[in-house]
Design a protein around this motif. Structure first.
Motif, mmCIF file in Angstrom:
data_model
loop_
_atom_site.group_PDB
_atom_site.id
_atom_site.type_symbol
_atom_site.label_atom_id
_atom_site.label_comp_id
_atom_site.label_asym_id
_atom_site.label_seq_id
_atom_site.Cartn_x
_atom_site.Cartn_y
_atom_site.Cartn_z
ATOM 1 N N GLU A 1 0.835 -1.202 0.000
ATOM 2 C CA GLU A 1 0.000 0.000 0.000
ATOM 3 C C GLU A 1 0.869 1.250 0.000
ATOM 4 O O GLU A 1 1.999 1.229 0.475
ATOM 5 C CB GLU A 1 -0.887 0.016 1.252
ATOM 6 C CG GLU A 1 -1.598 -1.319 1.477
ATOM 7 C CD GLU A 1 -2.887 -1.205 2.246
ATOM 8 O OE1 GLU A 1 -3.306 -0.073 2.539
ATOM 9 O OE2 GLU A 1 -3.469 -2.262 2.528
ATOM 10 N N VAL A 2 0.310 2.335 -0.473
ATOM 11 C CA VAL A 2 0.928 3.649 -0.325
ATOM 12 C C VAL A 2 0.374 4.244 0.962
ATOM 13 O O VAL A 2 -0.843 4.325 1.138
ATOM 14 C CB VAL A 2 0.591 4.570 -1.518
ATOM 15 C CG1 VAL A 2 1.188 5.956 -1.300
ATOM 16 C CG2 VAL A 2 1.095 3.953 -2.823
ATOM 17 N N ALA A 3 1.274 4.622 1.884
ATOM 18 C CA ALA A 3 0.830 5.228 3.153
ATOM 19 C C ALA A 3 1.041 6.732 3.099
ATOM 20 O O ALA A 3 2.032 7.220 2.550
ATOM 21 C CB ALA A 3 1.617 4.628 4.313
ATOM 22 N N ALA B 1 -2.655 18.355 2.988
ATOM 23 C CA ALA B 1 -2.419 18.012 4.403
ATOM 24 C C ALA B 1 -1.320 16.972 4.586
ATOM 25 O O ALA B 1 -0.923 16.678 5.714
ATOM 26 C CB ALA B 1 -3.717 17.491 5.017
ATOM 27 N N THR B 2 -0.832 16.370 3.489
ATOM 28 C CA THR B 2 0.114 15.257 3.609
ATOM 29 C C THR B 2 1.552 15.744 3.731
ATOM 30 O O THR B 2 2.021 16.535 2.916
ATOM 31 C CB THR B 2 -0.032 14.327 2.391
ATOM 32 O OG1 THR B 2 -1.368 13.793 2.386
ATOM 33 C CG2 THR B 2 0.960 13.175 2.440
ATOM 34 N N SER B 3 2.263 15.264 4.747
ATOM 35 C CA SER B 3 3.690 15.588 4.896
ATOM 36 C C SER B 3 4.511 14.774 3.909
ATOM 37 O O SER B 3 5.366 15.282 3.233
ATOM 38 C CB SER B 3 4.180 15.268 6.307
ATOM 39 O OG SER B 3 3.544 16.067 7.245
ATOM 40 N N TYR B 4 4.267 13.475 3.891
ATOM 41 C CA TYR B 4 4.989 12.631 2.932
ATOM 42 C C TYR B 4 4.293 11.292 2.702
ATOM 43 O O TYR B 4 3.399 10.905 3.459
ATOM 44 C CB TYR B 4 6.455 12.436 3.333
ATOM 45 C CG TYR B 4 6.698 12.124 4.780
ATOM 46 C CD1 TYR B 4 6.717 10.817 5.230
ATOM 47 C CD2 TYR B 4 6.940 13.140 5.708
ATOM 48 C CE1 TYR B 4 6.962 10.526 6.550
ATOM 49 C CE2 TYR B 4 7.179 12.857 7.043
ATOM 50 C CZ TYR B 4 7.191 11.541 7.451
ATOM 51 O OH TYR B 4 7.416 11.257 8.776
ATOM 52 N N LEU B 5 4.733 10.634 1.634
ATOM 53 C CA LEU B 5 4.249 9.295 1.289
ATOM 54 C C LEU B 5 5.320 8.293 1.685
ATOM 55 O O LEU B 5 6.511 8.572 1.526
ATOM 56 C CB LEU B 5 4.037 9.170 -0.220
ATOM 57 C CG LEU B 5 3.015 10.092 -0.872
ATOM 58 C CD1 LEU B 5 2.890 9.728 -2.357
ATOM 59 C CD2 LEU B 5 1.665 9.944 -0.195
ATOM 60 N N VAL B 6 4.889 7.149 2.164
ATOM 61 C CA VAL B 6 5.833 6.071 2.469
ATOM 62 C C VAL B 6 5.293 4.749 1.931
ATOM 63 O O VAL B 6 4.082 4.522 1.946
ATOM 64 C CB VAL B 6 6.098 5.918 3.989
ATOM 65 C CG1 VAL B 6 7.248 6.765 4.455
ATOM 66 C CG2 VAL B 6 4.873 6.207 4.814
ATOM 67 N N PRO B 7 6.193 3.873 1.480
ATOM 68 C CA PRO B 7 5.741 2.542 1.055
ATOM 69 C C PRO B 7 5.370 1.734 2.293
ATOM 70 O O PRO B 7 6.003 1.868 3.338
ATOM 71 C CB PRO B 7 6.976 1.953 0.366
ATOM 72 C CG PRO B 7 8.143 2.644 0.984
ATOM 73 C CD PRO B 7 7.665 4.021 1.368
ATOM 74 N N ALA B 8 4.339 0.923 2.165
ATOM 75 C CA ALA B 8 3.882 0.149 3.326
ATOM 76 C C ALA B 8 3.515 -1.275 2.933
ATOM 77 O O ALA B 8 3.104 -1.533 1.801
ATOM 78 C CB ALA B 8 2.669 0.827 3.958
ATOM 79 N N GLY C 1 8.017 2.000 5.261
ATOM 80 C CA GLY C 1 9.414 2.251 4.910
ATOM 81 C C GLY C 1 9.948 3.456 5.671
ATOM 82 O O GLY C 1 9.184 4.285 6.190
ATOM 83 N N SER C 2 11.257 3.545 5.745
ATOM 84 C CA SER C 2 11.838 4.560 6.627
ATOM 85 C C SER C 2 11.979 5.935 5.977
ATOM 86 O O SER C 2 12.036 6.934 6.675
ATOM 87 C CB SER C 2 13.192 4.080 7.142
ATOM 88 O OG SER C 2 13.911 3.476 6.104
ATOM 89 N N VAL D 1 -0.897 8.147 10.383
ATOM 90 C CA VAL D 1 -0.556 7.452 9.148
ATOM 91 C C VAL D 1 -1.848 6.864 8.583
ATOM 92 O O VAL D 1 -2.690 6.377 9.342
ATOM 93 C CB VAL D 1 0.524 6.366 9.393
ATOM 94 C CG1 VAL D 1 0.084 5.340 10.411
ATOM 95 C CG2 VAL D 1 0.915 5.677 8.099
ATOM 96 N N VAL D 2 -2.026 6.975 7.274
ATOM 97 C CA VAL D 2 -3.230 6.418 6.645
ATOM 98 C C VAL D 2 -2.788 5.468 5.531
ATOM 99 O O VAL D 2 -2.075 5.871 4.607
ATOM 100 C CB VAL D 2 -4.132 7.521 6.059
ATOM 101 C CG1 VAL D 2 -5.459 6.921 5.603
ATOM 102 C CG2 VAL D 2 -4.383 8.632 7.071
#
Ligand code: OOG
Ligand code: MG
Length: 270
Positions: A114-116, A136-143, A174-175, A237-238
Motif C-alpha cells: 500500500e501507499v501510506a 495536508a500530507t507531509s509525505y508518502l511512504v511505502p507500506a 518504509g523509513s 498514518v493512513v
C-alpha cells in the motif's frame, strides 16, 4: 454510517464486540457475525468497530492512524465485496522494519502492499477531497499491511469484516518519506510496485489501482471516519488500500515491496 437505526441493541453490540476482541487477542478464528445475526447492517458493523476501538484504547493501546480497505478491483474481487471500508490502526499493530512478525499470534495472515500517507495537518470530516489530502500530507511512504481476518477460512461479508476492524493486524512502513510537493512532475497515481516473496516476484501493480488515486482513497477514509465521530489528524498514518490481491504468508517468509520513486519496505515472518 451512523445515521441509520441500529438493528442490534446496546447489549448485543457489547456482546459482539467482546467476541471480536477475543478472536483478535487470542488469534482464534470465529464464525461470521451474520450467522447469528443475519440482519446485521454495515452501520451495525461500524458500531461494533467503534466499540472495539474504545476497548483497545481502554487497554492502553494508542490510536496512530486509519486505513482504507477493499479499495482496489483486485481486492474487491478476491474478497467478494463491492464497497470500501475503513479500519483503525494502533501502536501495537505497527511493526518496525527489520523486526520479525510472529505468525503464531495471528490466525491466517496475508500481506498487501500500500501507499501510506503521513499527515501534517488535520483533514475535514465532511466533504474531504483528494486536493485536501495532498495539501495536508507531509509525505508518502511505502507500506506492507498484514491483514488477518478473524473469520474462518478468511471468508466474510461486508458487515462482518467491518466489525473485525477490516482485518487489521500489523503494518510496516518504509523509513524514508517522499514529499508530495518536492517534484512538480511527481504523479502519485502511476507509482509502479512489485511484491517479492523470498526473492520471487509475486505480483505487480500501480497506485492507480486504488480508486484511480490513493489520495482519493484517503479522502474517502476521512469522510467515513468523520461519520464515525472521529477524525484524521496531523501525525496520523493512513494506509490507502491494497493495490494487488493479498498473499498468504508462512513462517520463514521474507516479503519485500519495491515502489517506484517512494522506495522499498521489507518484513520477515517467524
Ligand atoms: C479486508 C481488508 C482489506 C485492503 O487494503 O483492501 C484491506 C480484507 O481483505 O480482509 O486492508
Ligand atoms: Mg489493506
Amino acid at each position: 454510517m451512523t445515521t441509520t437505526t441500529p438493528t442490534i441493541d446496546d447489549a448485543t453490540v457489547a456482546e459482539l464486540t467482546e467476541r471480536v476482541y477475543r478472536a483478535q487477542t487470542d488469534a482464534a478464528a470465529m464464525t461470521k457475525l451474520t450467522v447469528d445475526h443475519p440482519s446485521l447492517t454495515v452501520n451495525d458493523g461500524y458500531l461494533i468497530q467503534n466499540a472495539l476501538r474504545a476497548r483497545f484504547l481502554a487497554d492502553g493501546h494508542r490510536l496512530v492512524g486509519w486505513k482504507a480497505g477493499l479499495t482496489s478491483k483486485a481486492k474487491m474481487a478476491q474478497m467478494g465485496v463491492d464497497q470500501p471500508t475503513v479500519g483503525f490502526l494502533t501502536d501495537r499493530m505497527a511493526v518496525a522494519q527489520g523486526t520479525a512478525i510472529d505468525i503464531t499470534r495471528l490466525v491466517h495472515p496475508r500481506v498487501e502492499t500500500e501507499v501510506a500517507f503521513v499527515l501534517g495537518a488535520d483533514l475535514p470530516t465532511e466533504g474531504c477531497t483528494a486536493d485536501d489530502v495532498v495539501a495536508a500530507t507531509s509525505y508518502l511512504v511505502p507500506a506492507i499491511e498484514v491483514i488477518d481476518s478473524r473469520y474462518e477460512a478468511f471468508s466474510f461479508d461486508l458487515q462482518s469484516v467491518i466489525a473485525d476492524n477490516s482485518s487489521s493486524a500489523r503494518f510496516v512502513v518504509g523509513s524514508n518519506g517522499t514529499r508530495l510537493s518536492a517534484d512538480p512532475g511527481f504523479d502519485r497515481t502511476t507509482l509502479g510496485m512489485a511484491l517479492w516473496r523470498n526473492g520471487e516476484l509475486v505480483d505487480t501493480g500501480a497506485s492507480a489501482a486504488v480508486l484511480g488515486d490513493p489520495a482519493a482513497s484517503v479522502a474517502l477514509v476521512a469522510t467515513i471516519v468523520g461519520s464515525l465521530g472521529a477524525q484524521l489528524t496531523a501525525g496520523m498514518v493512513v494506509l490507502s488500500g491494497g493495490i494487488t490481491q493479498a498473499v498468504a504468508v508462512e513462517p520463514g517468509d521474507h516479503i519485500s515491496a519495491r515502489f517506484q520513486t517512494i522506495g522499498d519496505v521489507d518484513i520477515r515472518f517467524v
